[in-house]
Design a protein around this motif. Structure first.
Motif, PDB file in Angstrom:
ATOM      1  N   LYS A  27       8.121   9.488  -4.380  1.00  0.00           N
ATOM      2  CA  LYS A  27       7.262   8.386  -3.917  1.00  0.00           C
ATOM      3  C   LYS A  27       5.740   9.033  -3.698  1.00  0.00           C
ATOM      4  O   LYS A  27       4.849   8.425  -4.308  1.00  0.00           O
ATOM      5  N   SER A  30       4.246  10.151  -6.913  1.00  0.00           N
ATOM      6  CA  SER A  30       3.713   9.150  -7.911  1.00  0.00           C
ATOM      7  C   SER A  30       2.457   8.494  -7.051  1.00  0.00           C
ATOM      8  O   SER A  30       1.487   7.897  -7.999  1.00  0.00           O
ATOM      9  N   ALA A  31       2.471   8.477  -5.890  1.00  0.00           N
ATOM     10  CA  ALA A  31       1.131   7.824  -5.408  1.00  0.00           C
ATOM     11  C   ALA A  31      -0.061   8.560  -5.507  1.00  0.00           C
ATOM     12  O   ALA A  31      -1.006   8.001  -5.590  1.00  0.00           O
ATOM     13  N   GLY A  33      -0.875  10.549  -8.016  1.00  0.00           N
ATOM     14  CA  GLY A  33      -1.260  11.153  -9.262  1.00  0.00           C
ATOM     15  C   GLY A  33      -0.554  12.263  -9.892  1.00  0.00           C
ATOM     16  O   GLY A  33      -0.805  12.792 -10.878  1.00  0.00           O
ATOM     17  N   TRP A 249      -4.380  10.719   3.592  1.00  0.00           N
ATOM     18  CA  TRP A 249      -3.377   9.657   2.791  1.00  0.00           C
ATOM     19  C   TRP A 249      -2.381   9.318   3.745  1.00  0.00           C
ATOM     20  O   TRP A 249      -1.952   8.175   3.868  1.00  0.00           O
ATOM     21  N   HIS A 271       4.486   4.765   1.704  1.00  0.00           N
ATOM     22  CA  HIS A 271       3.931   5.478   0.627  1.00  0.00           C
ATOM     23  C   HIS A 271       3.231   4.897  -0.567  1.00  0.00           C
ATOM     24  O   HIS A 271       2.213   5.450  -1.060  1.00  0.00           O
ATOM     25  N   PHE A 272       3.332   3.659  -0.575  1.00  0.00           N
ATOM     26  CA  PHE A 272       2.466   2.758  -1.719  1.00  0.00           C
ATOM     27  C   PHE A 272       1.372   1.906  -0.910  1.00  0.00           C
ATOM     28  O   PHE A 272       1.011   0.816  -1.637  1.00  0.00           O
ATOM     29  N   HIS A 273       0.993   2.338   0.279  1.00  0.00           N
ATOM     30  CA  HIS A 273      -0.093   1.494   0.824  1.00  0.00           C
ATOM     31  C   HIS A 273      -1.384   1.255  -0.044  1.00  0.00           C
ATOM     32  O   HIS A 273      -2.045   0.285   0.328  1.00  0.00           O
ATOM     33  N   ALA A 274      -1.739   2.281  -0.623  1.00  0.00           N
ATOM     34  CA  ALA A 274      -2.823   2.082  -1.501  1.00  0.00           C
ATOM     35  C   ALA A 274      -2.710   1.132  -2.953  1.00  0.00           C
ATOM     36  O   ALA A 274      -3.530   0.931  -3.587  1.00  0.00           O
ATOM     37  N   ILE A 275      -1.347   0.953  -3.275  1.00  0.00           N
ATOM     38  CA  ILE A 275      -1.251   0.295  -4.686  1.00  0.00           C
ATOM     39  C   ILE A 275      -0.635  -1.135  -4.242  1.00  0.00           C
ATOM     40  O   ILE A 275      -0.846  -1.928  -5.065  1.00  0.00           O
ATOM     41  N   TRP A 276       0.420  -1.281  -3.183  1.00  0.00           N
ATOM     42  CA  TRP A 276       1.154  -2.545  -3.398  1.00  0.00           C
ATOM     43  C   TRP A 276       0.079  -3.332  -2.665  1.00  0.00           C
ATOM     44  O   TRP A 276      -0.841  -3.135  -1.750  1.00  0.00           O
ATOM     45  N   LYS A 278      -1.338  -5.906   0.010  1.00  0.00           N
ATOM     46  CA  LYS A 278      -1.401  -5.961   1.476  1.00  0.00           C
ATOM     47  C   LYS A 278      -0.377  -6.989   1.892  1.00  0.00           C
ATOM     48  O   LYS A 278      -0.433  -8.147   1.359  1.00  0.00           O
TER      49      LYS A 278
END
Length: 281
Positions: A27, A30-31, A33, A249, A271-276, A278
């Motif tokens: 995870k 992936s988050a 890059g 991060w 882990h995907f706080h910046a992608i998913w 809010k």
């Protein structure tokens, strides 16, 4: 020229809850890059509250996993997590030396957040003898530093300085090697990590976030650094830049952990706080 994403490998254990180990590492890669690969060094029966069992693969099969992967895939960085036994540590060290692996980040996983021991005592000596010489960076917390140095864990920032210096002495002195000593076990509203290359000691302070959701933070930080090291080339002080980016991060991932609802114990970071999207208030 097309920018090639780094291929980052985790050699670690499997945590079925997904908060730590290989699943958390993938995870993280992936988050941040990087393309994630994984070699399974241990299976655990684990949740957010406890580790109830550990199973390790035969070393011949572990070696086959590593050799088959490296025969085909360019590996730009390696994160090492739970390795479990002396034979597994020795096998991983042998294959990393064979392939002259770059940017090996070793998180010497010894004790789970639940207090369960994850590294056999006889494996610690093998870790120091065979694996640390292959490591570009080691990322112990304070209890792990105490085990590696055969002394009590540091209890103050001043003691952390001396421990970081002694830990650096466990790594090859003739080439660039780094220690990131994590100070999260010290009390207080602010935590301090130390980054040391044998010459320059960098204090990295951060506010302590009030949450129980810290399962897998060590795994996640070391894998974030492994993902970012190949991408930091060209920056001023690239290793320090990668570590600072990884810590920032992770702090955001911890702060956003309340958006998840995983288990009844120490929950995972987000882990995907910046992608998913809010979470709604």
């Amino acid at each position: 020229m097309t920018h090639i994403k780094p291929n980052t490998l985790s050699i670690a254990g499997v945590d079925p809850s997904g908060g730590a180990g290989i699943y958390a590492d993938l995870k993280t890669f992936s988050a941040l890059g990087a393309y994630g690969c994984g070699v399974v060094a241990a299976l655990t029966a684990q949740n957010t509250q406890a580790v109830t069992g550990v199973h390790t693969p035969p070393v011949d099969f572990l070696r086959l996993q590593i050799d088959t992967l490296f025969a085909d895939v360019r590996i730009d960085a390696v994160k090492l997590g739970m390795l479990g036994s002396a034979d597994i540590v020795a096998t991983v060290a042998d294959r990393l030396a064979h392939y002259a692996a770059r940017f090996v980040v070793c998180d010497p996983v010894m004790v789970a957040k639940s207090g369960d021991h994850l590294l056999a005592k006889n494996a610690v000596a093998m870790l120091k003898e065979a694996l640390l010489p292959q490591s570009f960076m080691i990322t112990p917390n304070l209890p792990e530093a105490g085990v590696l140095l055969e002394q009590r864990a540091p209890e103050t920032v001043k003691e952390m300085y001396r421990a970081a210096e002694r830990l650096r002495e466990l790594l090859p002195l003739s080439s660039e090697r780094w220690v990131l000593l994590k100070g999260g076990h010290l009390p207080g509203d602010e935590l301090v990590d130390l980054l040391f290359d044998g010459d320059r000691m960098v204090e990295l302070p951060a506010p302590r976030i009030d949450t129980k959701n810290t399962h897998g933070t060590g795994c996640t930080l070391s894998s974030a650094i492994a993902a970012l090291l190949p991408q930091a080339a060209g920056q001023m002080r690239p290793v320090e830049a990668a570590v600072r980016h990884a810590r920032e991060w992770l702090l955001r991932a911890i702060a956003a952990s309340g958006d998840l609802d995983v288990g009844k114990g120490h929950g995972p970071v987000h882990h995907f706080h910046a992608i998913w999207p809010k979470a709604r208030p």
